[in-house]
Design a protein around this motif. Structure first.
Motif, mmCIF file in Angstrom:
data_model
loop_
_atom_site.group_PDB
_atom_site.id
_atom_site.type_symbol
_atom_site.label_atom_id
_atom_site.label_comp_id
_atom_site.label_asym_id
_atom_site.label_seq_id
_atom_site.Cartn_x
_atom_site.Cartn_y
_atom_site.Cartn_z
ATOM 1 N N LEU B 91 13.030 -75.928 18.412
ATOM 2 C CA LEU B 91 14.281 -75.605 18.245
ATOM 3 C C LEU B 91 15.338 -75.615 19.205
ATOM 4 O O LEU B 91 16.478 -76.236 18.836
ATOM 5 C CB LEU B 91 14.275 -73.896 17.807
ATOM 6 N N PRO B 92 15.093 -75.668 20.378
ATOM 7 C CA PRO B 92 16.032 -76.021 21.469
ATOM 8 C C PRO B 92 16.582 -77.380 21.504
ATOM 9 O O PRO B 92 17.635 -77.664 21.601
ATOM 10 C CB PRO B 92 15.255 -75.753 22.903
ATOM 11 N N ALA B 93 15.546 -78.395 21.012
ATOM 12 C CA ALA B 93 16.063 -79.702 20.870
ATOM 13 C C ALA B 93 16.953 -79.945 19.878
ATOM 14 O O ALA B 93 17.827 -80.550 19.871
ATOM 15 C CB ALA B 93 14.709 -80.610 20.318
ATOM 16 N N MET B 94 16.840 -79.071 18.738
ATOM 17 C CA MET B 94 17.617 -79.249 17.613
ATOM 18 C C MET B 94 18.960 -78.676 18.167
ATOM 19 O O MET B 94 20.327 -79.190 17.704
ATOM 20 C CB MET B 94 17.130 -78.402 16.431
ATOM 21 N N ILE B 95 19.133 -77.621 18.694
ATOM 22 C CA ILE B 95 20.248 -76.870 19.220
ATOM 23 C C ILE B 95 20.951 -77.713 20.235
ATOM 24 O O ILE B 95 22.177 -78.041 20.073
ATOM 25 C CB ILE B 95 19.914 -75.469 19.784
#
Lengths: 236, 237
Positions: B91-95
């Motif tokens: 998720l952090p990569a996506m954010i």
């Protein structure tokens, strides 16, 4: 002594190739076993099945009273014969990983083993030499207080002096409540360690002995016996 | 589970590192500023920005899934949990990529509606889960068909073409299929993203449900395949 590992008519295929051909075998608690055979005899396949890393097989495998799976991984320590750590990991990351995911991991013991093998915590595993990687893998796996250790070619790439050192450590720290199975074709490396030996060839167990029986009754070292047994063996 | 997520986060933050990440993200920023000063076509730049951010996401995917498969097979935790941790940790990569894309849009002074380009900030509350689900779907397709080479496709091909002499051809076909399937995943993500703004709430909701169902189905299929697979990266015979 109880039986920690038992297989009954164990058969494993890779496509059409039969890697294990009806192995029925038992390993008792409190012993160090040599699982010996030439290349391609099925040693790695057998250990991988017992470590629950391979799933499809015929026959029966019982490890500590259970079928190999998630639960047996909690008390079986498997050492593969290659570097299985991701490239970014440092020695300390490997320590933390085992500390996080294995309840039986004894960090103090593992750190002592690493120090004995001249390994520093900040070193990147992928950048270590083959011998240093082998030392590191072994130190971390032996840092677990597992019921069953499955060691696949543990001394490959390790020099003679370090090997002697490790064997001393293994013998001095070996608990009679655990079992070690060492799969190898370098018999001289492990000769001193072994209580019992099982010879594997073309997926079948062809002979089983107590190490002392070979030494006394046959008047041979295990390596001499092995060479005689497999002199004409075909290997992969 | 938390420990797993922490480990998975390290999987792509450690190898890339903060300095490398800054470098990766600063490249398009500098390019955008230079191109803007040179009066370059902004819509082309904006498409390039989107493509670059997709590439960064793929890079994170690559690090998340490529390197730790065999090591994680040793731990006494079910592979479904491992897999879920990988998704959560992703998720952090996506954010980061979403925020970066928005930042680049700002720098580029992108007039999205004129350019026909989407902006995350303009999406409705219903469209975020849809976008996320479609992203996960694309992500899973990529993962299963590029990284896990023992996935269902090569097996089916092998069953159909069981002639030893054609083995190399089979491998070739598999790679082409893998790339195509991953492409379909990424294209579906792009298409949904592109049309998101003009969709009604009902359409959005239906597509979201479909994407969620597909994602869950692919998730279970992949987790089961990986658990049964004997050929994860690095595994020996």
């Amino acid at each position: 002594m109880g039986v920690i590992l038992k297989t009954n008519n164990l058969v494993k295929y890779y496509d059409e190739k039969k890697a294990l051909d009806g192995i029925s075998i038992e390993f008792e608690t409190g012993k160090i076993y040599g699982f010996l055979g030439p290349n391609g005899s099925g040693k790695t396949t057998f250990l991988s099945l017992c470590a629950a890393l391979l799933k499809k097989y015929e026959g029966e495998v019982i490890v500590g009273g259970l079928k190999p799976g998630k639960d047996t991984k909690a008390f079986v320590a498997y050492l593969p014969d290659f570097n299985y750590y991701p490239g970014w990991m440092r020695v300390k990351d490997a320590l933390n990983f085992f500390d996080d995911f294995f309840e039986d991991f004894d960090r103090v013991k593992a750190e002592k083993l690493l120090a004995d093998m001249d390994l520093k915590h900040d070193e990147v595993i992928a950048k270590l030499s083959k011998g240093m990687q082998a030392r590191m893998k072994l130190a971390i796996v032996l840092g677990r207080k597992a019921k069953l250790y499955l060691l696949d070619e543990p001394f490959d790439g390790i020099d003679a002096v370090t090997r002697e050192k490790i064997i001393k450590i293994m013998l001095s720290t070996f608990s009679k409540e655990s079992t070690i199975i060492v799969a190898t074709h370098h018999i001289t490396y492990v000769e001193k360690l072994l209580d019992s030996v099982k010879f594997l060839y073309k997926g079948k167990v062809i002979n089983e002995f107590e190490a002392e029986d070979i030494r006394h009754d046959k008047g041979m070292t295990i390596n001499e016996y092995y060479l005689e047994e497999f002199r004409d063996a075909e290997t992969d | 589970m938390l420990k797993l997520i922490k480990f998975e986060l390290k999987q792509y933050t450690r190898p890339i590192g903060l300095s490398s990440l800054t470098f990766i993200l600063s490249i398009p920023l500098v390019v955008n500023i230079v191109m803007l000063l040179a009066d370059f076509d902004r819509s082309v730049m904006q498409y390039a920005n989107l493509a670059y951010m997709m590439y960064v996401m793929l890079l994170a995917t690559d690090y998340t899934f490529l390197s730790s498969g065999f090591l994680l097979k040793h731990i006494p935790i079910s592979y479904k949990k491992v897999y879920l941790a990988k998704l959560v940790a992703h998720l952090p990569a996506m954010i980061i990529t979403t925020v970066s894309y928005e930042l680049l849009s700002f720098v580029n002074k992108a007039e999205h509606y004129e350019m026909g380009m989407p902006r995350f900030a303009d999406l409705s509350i219903y469209q975020y889960p849809m976008l996320f689900a479609s992203y996960i779907f694309a992500f899973l397709l990529i993962q299963s068909n590029i990284i896990d080479k023992s996935a269902i496709i090569p097996r089916v091909i092998k069953k159909l073409v069981d002639i030893p002499l054609l083995e190399n051809l089979v491998v070739g076909i598999y790679f082409v299929l893998s790339i195509s399937l991953s492409g379909i995943g990424m294209i579906s993500f792009g298409v949904i993203f592109y049309f998101a703004e003009s969709m009604s709430s009902i359409e959005t909701l239906l597509i979201t449900i479909a994407a969620v169902i597909l994602s869950v189905a692919v998730f279970y299929l992949n987790a089961n395949l990986l658990e049964k697979s004997s050929k994860m990266k690095g595994e020996c015979k």
